[in-house]
Design an enzyme around this catalytic site. Sequence first.
Site, PDB file in Angstrom:
ATOM      1  N   GLU A 210       0.850  -1.188   0.000  1.00 63.56           N
ATOM      2  CA  GLU A 210       0.000   0.000   0.000  1.00 63.56           C
ATOM      3  C   GLU A 210       0.890   1.244   0.000  1.00 63.56           C
ATOM      4  OE1 GLU A 210      -2.905   0.055   3.148  1.00 63.56           O
ATOM      5  OE2 GLU A 210      -3.611   2.066   2.616  1.00 63.56           O
TER       6      GLU A 210
ATOM      7  N   ASN B 217      -6.701   1.574   2.786  1.00 66.99           N
ATOM      8  CA  ASN B 217      -7.407   2.832   3.011  1.00 66.99           C
ATOM      9  C   ASN B 217      -6.959   3.904   2.016  1.00 66.99           C
ATOM     10  OD1 ASN B 217      -8.608   1.573   5.208  1.00 66.99           O
ATOM     11  ND2 ASN B 217      -7.208   2.451   6.710  1.00 66.99           N
TER      12      ASN B 217
ATOM     13  N   TYR C 141      -6.973  -8.666  11.577  1.00 66.92           N
ATOM     14  CA  TYR C 141      -5.674  -8.555  12.249  1.00 66.92           C
ATOM     15  C   TYR C 141      -5.858  -8.981  13.699  1.00 66.92           C
ATOM     16  CZ  TYR C 141      -4.444  -5.601   8.239  1.00 66.92           C
ATOM     17  OH  TYR C 141      -4.207  -5.125   6.979  1.00 66.92           O
TER      18      TYR C 141
ATOM     19  N   ASN D 106     -12.101  -0.687  -1.000  1.00 65.67           N
ATOM     20  CA  ASN D 106     -11.460  -1.256   0.194  1.00 65.67           C
ATOM     21  C   ASN D 106     -12.265  -0.939   1.445  1.00 65.67           C
ATOM     22  OD1 ASN D 106      -8.985  -2.321   1.711  1.00 65.67           O
ATOM     23  ND2 ASN D 106      -9.220  -0.268   2.617  1.00 65.67           N
ATOM     24  N   GLU D 107     -12.553  -1.936   2.234  1.00 64.42           N
ATOM     25  CA  GLU D 107     -13.192  -1.770   3.563  1.00 64.42           C
ATOM     26  C   GLU D 107     -14.279  -0.694   3.558  1.00 64.42           C
ATOM     27  OE1 GLU D 107     -10.132  -1.374   6.607  1.00 64.42           O
ATOM     28  OE2 GLU D 107      -9.597  -3.479   6.403  1.00 64.42           O
TER      29      GLU D 107
ATOM     30  N   GLN E   6       1.339  -6.482   5.562  1.00 61.84           N
ATOM     31  CA  GLN E   6       1.683  -6.195   4.191  1.00 61.84           C
ATOM     32  C   GLN E   6       3.029  -6.846   3.870  1.00 61.84           C
ATOM     33  OE1 GLN E   6       0.973  -2.079   3.137  1.00 61.84           O
ATOM     34  NE2 GLN E   6      -0.980  -2.008   4.206  1.00 61.84           N
TER      35      GLN E   6
ATOM     36  N   GLU F 276      -6.577  -9.194   3.518  1.00 63.54           N
ATOM     37  CA  GLU F 276      -5.728  -8.571   4.544  1.00 63.54           C
ATOM     38  C   GLU F 276      -5.765  -9.449   5.780  1.00 63.54           C
ATOM     39  OE1 GLU F 276      -5.986  -4.384   5.493  1.00 63.54           O
ATOM     40  OE2 GLU F 276      -6.623  -3.922   3.440  1.00 63.54           O
TER      41      GLU F 276
HETATM   42  O1  AHR Z   1      -3.082  -2.772   6.163  1.00 67.64           O
HETATM   43  C1  AHR Z   1      -3.292  -1.598   6.872  1.00 67.64           C
HETATM   44  C2  AHR Z   1      -4.726  -1.084   6.746  1.00 67.64           C
HETATM   45  O2  AHR Z   1      -5.586  -1.960   7.410  1.00 67.64           O
HETATM   46  C3  AHR Z   1      -5.302  -1.016   5.361  1.00 67.64           C
HETATM   47  O3  AHR Z   1      -4.993   0.184   4.717  1.00 67.64           O
HETATM   48  C4  AHR Z   1      -6.767  -1.088   5.609  1.00 67.64           C
HETATM   49  O4  AHR Z   1      -7.458  -1.674   4.539  1.00 67.64           O
HETATM   50  C5  AHR Z   1      -6.889  -1.883   6.890  1.00 67.64           C
HETATM   51  O5  AHR Z   1      -7.716  -1.263   7.803  1.00 67.64           O
END
Ligand code: AHR
Length: 498
Positions: free
Chosen positions: A27, A72, A244, A172-173, A349, A292
């Site tokens: 990113e 993001n 995450y 995205n999201e 990432q 992700e």
């Molecule tokens: O990977 C970091 C961020 O986590 C990304 O930009 C977003 O998609 C997620 O919230």
Amino acid sequence: MKKSTISIDKHFVVGEVDKRIYGSFIEHLGRAVYEGIYQPGSPFADEQGLRKDVMELIQKLNVPIVRYPGGNFVSGYHWEDGVGPKNERPEKIDLAWNVIETNQFGLNEFMDWSKKADTSAMMAVNLGTRGVEDAKNIVEYCNLKGGSYYSDLRRKHGYENPHDIKLWCLGNEMDGPWQMGHKTAGEYGRLAAEAGRIMKMVDPSIELVACGSSSLYMDTFGSWEDTVLSECYDQVDYLSLHQYYGNAENNTPEFLASTVAMDKFISSVISICDSVKAKKRKNKSIHLSFDEWNVWYHSHEQDQKLERWCKAPHQLEDIYNFEDALLVAGMMITMLRHADRVKVACLAQLVNVIAPIMTSDTGAWMQTIFYPFALISNHGRGTVLNTIVDTPVYETKHGDAPYLDCVCMMNEEEDTLTVFAVNKDLDSSMEVTCDLRQFADYRVKEHIVLTHSDLKAINTEEQPENVAPVKVDNARMDNGILSAVLCDKSFHVITLGK
Ligand code: AHR
């Protein structure tokens, strides 16, 4: 010593592994692009400013796709700012991460980089602050041969041949209130359907990923997936999942049990996809793109202190420890166990930003999580077998967690059988047996283990192999029965073959 039994049958398969499950993510964020993969003037850079030392490490990870440019970031991005002559590219504010984006690296540089790094692109379009028109234009720019405004613009920029990008993310999201252009499920579902329809009109060969939930714990989880898919089922091929985990409470058994939550997340999303399929009386199934996933919490506090509007700051630079590596192995095992439906996944990432690879001006090195990813990506090709694991469990907030996370894979081309296993027990070894009489002529070819006495041990530029895998001799085949002793807190790759 605890005991576990694994049962498999070579005819009972979950499915072929789609190699894109070993994808990752770059990113425009922190030092992922700038100083990560692109650093003109660095002694490690090639003539385009691309870091060769980083590319070599990425090749070791064997990453078949890389998602780009966000995250993001993409929800406020104008891809046109990052193409064409570099001296004409604007510097802009990025409201996702409160920094300045110089646009010195963009779409075409990324495509050059991905070729050199032996990977391919998974491209995201901005459905936050932009919409259908821009999604159409970028597909035209990337995938049409020429003879139209945007395809000819690409040629004018020095790229005669189309980039031919096959996999696209529809935003995205979009369920996240933090997202620029955040939408309700109904609004996003309609937009994804229309953007997807038009993008496929430009290039019918592409595949599309719709945004699912940003985490299992979003208030809208479930209804989001249902509404979005009800709107765009026909246009899309995959639904995304993001998750995450962290160990802020310093409770390692709970942390390692996150795989139980991940497994529930995957199963729940599959159920919702199939419920929409049933309601719509469709033949097509929607597959999952876990685009992700990782451990992310070490850098949270430090990132609160960042000044606004700097360029490529140290941001989201989690320093990973040994227990993080164990969870990464467990998360990959969890996804493999759903290989029939999880077809794409991206470790978020790849470089510097919550990443397996770190860089400085003097070199690049491997964080602890590099190793389980590389081991599973390199050994985990072929067919996943339905792996029944009879193992003791412990109580956690996610429910009962097995002490042993395990999956077996068969590679018919190479005539191998591979066992991936994590022993989550922090204090005692585990004796594992598996009836392999169907593979009676196989022998143990290799047993690799990743372990460390200190759960918080890390790798640094000076000590890049403090936590690193070693070969051991703790597994054997006797009359078709595999038995192995897995030491406490450890990840194992046991390969059998003729
Ligand atoms: O990977 C970091 C961020 O986590 C990304 O930009 C977003 O998609 C997620 O919230």
